[in-house]
Design a protein around this motif. Structure first.
Motif, PDB file in Angstrom:
ATOM      1  N   VAL A 137       0.824  -1.205   0.000  1.00  0.00           N
ATOM      2  CA  VAL A 137       0.000   0.000   0.000  1.00  0.00           C
ATOM      3  C   VAL A 137       0.862   1.260   0.000  1.00  0.00           C
ATOM      4  N   ALA A 138       1.964   1.232   0.732  1.00  0.00           N
ATOM      5  CA  ALA A 138       2.802   2.420   0.849  1.00  0.00           C
ATOM      6  C   ALA A 138       3.476   2.794  -0.461  1.00  0.00           C
ATOM      7  N   ASP A 139       3.600   1.851  -1.383  1.00  0.00           N
ATOM      8  CA  ASP A 139       4.317   2.104  -2.637  1.00  0.00           C
ATOM      9  C   ASP A 139       3.408   2.256  -3.855  1.00  0.00           C
ATOM     10  N   LEU A 140       2.110   2.065  -3.702  1.00  0.00           N
ATOM     11  CA  LEU A 140       1.220   2.024  -4.858  1.00  0.00           C
ATOM     12  C   LEU A 140       1.297   3.283  -5.714  1.00  0.00           C
ATOM     13  N   ASP A 141       1.378   4.445  -5.078  1.00  0.00           N
ATOM     14  CA  ASP A 141       1.344   5.692  -5.850  1.00  0.00           C
ATOM     15  C   ASP A 141       2.642   5.952  -6.605  1.00  0.00           C
ATOM     16  N   ARG A 142       3.660   5.150  -6.362  1.00  0.00           N
ATOM     17  CA  ARG A 142       4.923   5.311  -7.091  1.00  0.00           C
ATOM     18  C   ARG A 142       5.093   4.279  -8.200  1.00  0.00           C
ATOM     19  N   MET A 143       4.103   3.395  -8.365  1.00  0.00           N
ATOM     20  CA  MET A 143       4.179   2.349  -9.383  1.00  0.00           C
ATOM     21  C   MET A 143       3.561   2.822 -10.694  1.00  0.00           C
ATOM     22  N   ALA A 144       4.191   2.458 -11.813  1.00  0.00           N
ATOM     23  CA  ALA A 144       3.595   2.765 -13.114  1.00  0.00           C
ATOM     24  C   ALA A 144       2.230   2.121 -13.237  1.00  0.00           C
ATOM     25  N   LEU A 145       2.083   0.937 -12.663  1.00  0.00           N
ATOM     26  CA  LEU A 145       0.816   0.213 -12.663  1.00  0.00           C
ATOM     27  C   LEU A 145       0.768  -0.630 -11.398  1.00  0.00           C
ATOM     28  N   PRO A 146      -0.216  -0.403 -10.517  1.00  0.00           N
ATOM     29  CA  PRO A 146      -0.332  -1.260  -9.329  1.00  0.00           C
ATOM     30  C   PRO A 146      -0.519  -2.711  -9.756  1.00  0.00           C
ATOM     31  N   PRO A 147      -0.048  -3.656  -8.952  1.00  0.00           N
ATOM     32  CA  PRO A 147      -0.080  -5.060  -9.370  1.00  0.00           C
ATOM     33  C   PRO A 147      -1.490  -5.566  -9.633  1.00  0.00           C
ATOM     34  N   CYS A 148      -1.663  -6.163 -10.809  1.00  0.00           N
ATOM     35  CA  CYS A 148      -2.939  -6.799 -11.159  1.00  0.00           C
ATOM     36  C   CYS A 148      -2.954  -8.222 -10.606  1.00  0.00           C
ATOM     37  N   HIS A 149      -1.946  -9.035 -10.969  1.00  0.00           N
ATOM     38  CA  HIS A 149      -1.794 -10.364 -10.347  1.00  0.00           C
ATOM     39  C   HIS A 149      -1.052 -10.129  -9.046  1.00  0.00           C
ATOM     40  N   MET A 150      -1.802 -10.051  -7.963  1.00  0.00           N
ATOM     41  CA  MET A 150      -1.236  -9.429  -6.766  1.00  0.00           C
ATOM     42  C   MET A 150      -0.860 -10.375  -5.630  1.00  0.00           C
ATOM     43  N   ARG A 160      -6.575  -9.005  -8.919  1.00  0.00           N
ATOM     44  CA  ARG A 160      -7.608  -8.005  -8.620  1.00  0.00           C
ATOM     45  C   ARG A 160      -8.267  -7.471  -9.883  1.00  0.00           C
ATOM     46  N   SER A 161      -7.491  -7.393 -10.976  1.00  0.00           N
ATOM     47  CA  SER A 161      -7.991  -6.839 -12.234  1.00  0.00           C
ATOM     48  C   SER A 161      -7.431  -7.670 -13.374  1.00  0.00           C
ATOM     49  N   CYS A 162      -8.310  -8.153 -14.248  1.00  0.00           N
ATOM     50  CA  CYS A 162      -7.858  -9.046 -15.321  1.00  0.00           C
ATOM     51  C   CYS A 162      -8.406  -8.597 -16.662  1.00  0.00           C
ATOM     52  N   ASP A 163      -7.498  -8.202 -17.556  1.00  0.00           N
ATOM     53  CA  ASP A 163      -7.825  -7.942 -18.957  1.00  0.00           C
ATOM     54  C   ASP A 163      -7.858  -9.308 -19.641  1.00  0.00           C
ATOM     55  N   LEU A 164      -9.050  -9.881 -19.772  1.00  0.00           N
ATOM     56  CA  LEU A 164      -9.153 -11.252 -20.258  1.00  0.00           C
ATOM     57  C   LEU A 164      -8.707 -11.385 -21.708  1.00  0.00           C
ATOM     58  N   GLY A 165      -8.844 -10.315 -22.489  1.00  0.00           N
ATOM     59  CA  GLY A 165      -8.473 -10.390 -23.899  1.00  0.00           C
ATOM     60  C   GLY A 165      -6.981 -10.447 -24.129  1.00  0.00           C
ATOM     61  N   PHE A 183      -4.562 -11.857 -19.493  1.00  0.00           N
ATOM     62  CA  PHE A 183      -4.799 -13.137 -18.817  1.00  0.00           C
ATOM     63  C   PHE A 183      -3.895 -14.257 -19.315  1.00  0.00           C
ATOM     64  N   ALA A 184      -3.697 -14.340 -20.625  1.00  0.00           N
ATOM     65  CA  ALA A 184      -2.910 -15.448 -21.181  1.00  0.00           C
ATOM     66  C   ALA A 184      -1.501 -15.463 -20.611  1.00  0.00           C
ATOM     67  N   PHE A 185      -0.910 -14.265 -20.441  1.00  0.00           N
ATOM     68  CA  PHE A 185       0.412 -14.171 -19.827  1.00  0.00           C
ATOM     69  C   PHE A 185       0.340 -14.496 -18.344  1.00  0.00           C
ATOM     70  N   ASN A 186      -0.650 -13.936 -17.651  1.00  0.00           N
ATOM     71  CA  ASN A 186      -0.730 -14.090 -16.201  1.00  0.00           C
ATOM     72  C   ASN A 186      -0.839 -15.543 -15.787  1.00  0.00           C
ATOM     73  N   VAL A 187      -1.705 -16.292 -16.461  1.00  0.00           N
ATOM     74  CA  VAL A 187      -1.927 -17.683 -16.065  1.00  0.00           C
ATOM     75  C   VAL A 187      -0.734 -18.553 -16.448  1.00  0.00           C
ATOM     76  N   PHE A 188      -0.096 -18.263 -17.582  1.00  0.00           N
ATOM     77  CA  PHE A 188       1.096 -19.014 -17.962  1.00  0.00           C
ATOM     78  C   PHE A 188       2.222 -18.777 -16.961  1.00  0.00           C
ATOM     79  N   GLU A 189       2.443 -17.518 -16.594  1.00  0.00           N
ATOM     80  CA  GLU A 189       3.543 -17.206 -15.679  1.00  0.00           C
ATOM     81  C   GLU A 189       3.306 -17.771 -14.287  1.00  0.00           C
ATOM     82  N   ALA A 190       2.057 -17.761 -13.818  1.00  0.00           N
ATOM     83  CA  ALA A 190       1.758 -18.339 -12.505  1.00  0.00           C
ATOM     84  C   ALA A 190       2.023 -19.846 -12.512  1.00  0.00           C
TER      85      ALA A 190
END
Length: 297
Positions: free
Chosen positions: A167-180, A199-204, A207-214
């Protein structure tokens, strides 16, 4: 994808593009027998995703090493900031060329702030500095190293978790973590499962990257802990499709999934941080054609 496009709630979003979304969705993917969740209804550039994950594990937050490998998925955010703050209408190609050629330029304009990798392996710690004061420690908390250690020595624990949501670093991130947040579970038969909350998933697109990397990370951790990969459980908060992705949606829904890709890890390095790009290969992956779509920044 079909449910979101047909039943989803149409909403205004941060980017201004607009989305259709569902809230609180779950999917499960077996990781047994080297299975890996790779979409077959369009080409997923898994080598790019692999390079991104290995970059996360270094703790680096600058796009320079990614761009040098031809990975451009993080360029849009620093590029947009550069254009906004300088007024220079530079192309993405010219911006990336300057990032590679000029170390000082990269340091000033290529950094994304304390995004994923920084939180994963260098979560800020503070130590007493005397007189009731505290200073930031030179080395932060390495959540990934602690996770591996915990899985090895206390597999029955329910605290095998790491997160990027500082939480303390969110405002300094280019993009807060989606896969968090990631939680791991060891079965009595030595099977390792991972639950990812996104928390937020662009399914189009995302998602394909997120699920593969996890799934990839789960395989790597299992190898390091003498476990076998069992299952990936993916849970999304706001799961959405952008309104300007209609062509992507229609094309992908018209295709029939086929095949069963496998991920092979060719070497066991000394630690989770020592894997190299050439340590991995994907087999039996014959996807249908790539479907281009714009990224909402």
């Amino acid at each position: 994808m079909r449910r979101i496009w047909v039943e989803g709630d149409e909403r205004v979003d941060r980017t201004g593009v607009g989305t259709r979304s569902l809230f609180g969705e779950t999917m499960r993917f077996s990781l047994r027998d080297d299975a890996i969740p790779l979409l077959t209804t369009k080409r997923v550039y898994w080598k790019t995703a692999l390079r991104e994950l290995l970059w996360f594990l270094t703790g680096d937050t600058n796009i320079r090493p990614l761009v040098a490998q031809g990975v451009r998925i993080w360029t849009d955010w620093p590029l947009e900031k550069y254009r906004r703050e300088t007024g220079e209408a530079i192309s993405a190609e010219d911006f990336e060329a300057r990032v590679i050629a000029d170390e000082a330029f990269a340091a000033q304009w290529g950094d994304l702030g304390p995004v994923y990798g920084h939180q994963w392996v260098n979560w800020p710690r503070y130590e007493p500095a005397g007189e009731g004061l505290f200073r930031r420690a030179a080395q932060g908390h390495n959540q990934i190293a602690a996770l591996v250690e915990g899985l090895r020595n206390n597999p029955g624990s329910r605290r095998h978790i790491f997160t990027g949501w500082n939480v303390a670093d969110l405002d300094r991130m280019a993009l807060p973590p989606c896969h968090m947040t990631y939680q791991f579970h060891v079965r009595s038969d030595g099977g390792l499962s991972c639950l990812l909350f996104q928390r937020s998933c662009d399914l189009g697109l995302g998602f394909a990257f997120n699920v593969f990397e996890a799934a990839l990370l789960t395989r790597m951790i299992a190898q390091q802990c003498d476990l076998t990969a069992h299952e990936l459980v993916w849970t999304g908060g706001d799961v959405h499709l952008y309104l300007n992705h209609q062509e992507l949606v229609e094309q992908q829904l018209s295709r029939v999934p086929e095949g069963a890709p496998k991920l092979r890890i060719l070497r066991r390095p000394d630690s989770i941080f020592d894997y190299k790009f050439e340590d991995f290969t994907v087999e039996s992956y014959a996807p249908q054609a790539h479907i281009p779509a714009p990224v909402a920044v």
